[in-house]
Design an enzyme around this catalytic site. Structure first.
Site, short mmCIF file in Angstrom:
data_model
loop_
_atom_site.label_atom_id
_atom_site.label_comp_id
_atom_site.label_asym_id
_atom_site.label_seq_id
_atom_site.Cartn_x
_atom_site.Cartn_y
_atom_site.Cartn_z
N ARG A 71 3.16 -7.05 0.57
CA ARG A 71 4.30 -7.34 1.75
C ARG A 71 3.71 -7.59 3.01
NH1 ARG A 71 7.75 -2.48 0.03
NH2 ARG A 71 5.51 -1.81 -0.46
N HIS A 98 10.75 -8.32 -6.03
CA HIS A 98 10.13 -8.52 -7.32
C HIS A 98 10.49 -9.63 -8.09
CE1 HIS A 98 10.77 -3.74 -6.72
NE2 HIS A 98 9.14 -3.83 -6.75
N LYS A 129 7.40 9.89 -8.90
CA LYS A 129 8.75 9.70 -7.93
C LYS A 129 10.08 10.08 -7.97
CE LYS A 129 6.95 5.23 -5.67
NZ LYS A 129 7.22 3.82 -5.87
#
Ligand code: COA
Length: 164
Positions: free
Chosen positions: A90, A17, A41
Site C-alpha cells: 500500500r 483486498h 490480533k
C-alpha cells in the site's frame, strides 16, 4: 503460475483486498485465499464469518478457492502445492515489513516459491481492516471502502455487540 496463495486476517475483507484478488486471479490458474485462524490480533469476526464474507464477495471470480489455515504460512505452502504467495503493497512503509516476511518465509519453503507483490491502487492505499472497524464503530461512513455484503455484516455484528 498454478496455485497462488493470498493470506491474511481479512477482518473483514475490504475493497482493497478485493481489488488485489480480482487482479491476481488473472495471473494464476487458482488463487487460494487463506484466512488466518490463530491470531495475536484477536479478530472481531470469527474465522467462519470471515470466510463467508470472502465467499460472498468473490462468487463471480471462477478460479478462487477459500480456505482457512492455522500456524505457519510456509507449512501451508509446503503442504498444499502452492507455487507463489501474493502480497499487496500500500505504501513504502509496507515494504520494510514485507521484505523481512518474504525473506523469512523463503527460508522455510522447501521448494522455489516466489512472493509476488502487487501495488494497491491509490484509492485503496489508506484502507485497513482496523480503520474500517474503528470508523464504523464511531458511526462514520465506510461505504465504498468495503463490499456491500461486508457492510451488512458489520451492521449485524455491531448491533449484536450492543445487545449483549
Ligand atoms: N487493501 C486494504 N487493506 C489491506 C490491504 C489492501 N490491499 N493489504 C493489507 N491490508 C490491511 C489488512 O486488512 C490489515 O489490516 P489490520 O492490521 O487492520 O487487520 C493490514 O493491512 C495488514 O495486512 P497484512 O500484512 O496482510 O496482515 P494480516 O494480518 O492480514 O496477514 C499474515 C498477515 C496472516 C499473512 C501473516 O501474519 C502470516 O503469514 N501469518 C502466519 C504465521 C507465520 O507464518 N508467521 C511467520 C511469517 S514470516
Amino acid at each position: 503460475m498454478k496455485r497462488m496463495l493470498y493470506a491474511g486476517t481479512f477482518d473483514p475483507i475490504t475493497n482493497g483486498h478485493l481489488d488485489l484478488i480480482e487482479r491476481a486471479s488473472k495471473l494464476c490458474e487458482t488463487l487460494v485465499i487463506g484466512v488466518m485462524e490463530n491470531q495475536s490480533k484477536k479478530p472481531f469476526f470469527t474465522c467462519d464469518e470471515r470466510v463467508k464474507m470472502i465467499k460472498a464477495c468473490t462468487k463471480k471470480i471462477p478460479n478462487v478457492e477459500i480456505i482457512s489455515f492455522y500456524g505457519l504460512l510456509a507449512d501451508y505452502v509446503n503442504n498444499h502445492g502452492i507455487s507463489a504467495v501474493l502480497r499487496g503493497l500500500r505504501a513504502s512503509k509496507d515494504f520494510e515489513f514485507e521484505i523481512h516476511m518474504a525473506q523469512m518465509n523463503a527460508r522455510l519453503y522447501n521448494k522455489d516459491v516466489e512472493t509476488i507483490f502487487l501495488m494497491t491502487r491509490p484509492e485503496h492505499s489508506f484502507i485497513s481492516s482496523s480503520l474500517v472497524k474503528e470508523v464504523f464503530s464511531l458511526k462514520g461512513d465506510v461505504s465504498g471502502l468495503v463490499p456491500k455484503a461486508v457492510l451488512k455484516e458489520l451492521q449485524r455484528k455491531f448491533e449484536e455487540g450492543v445487545r449483549e
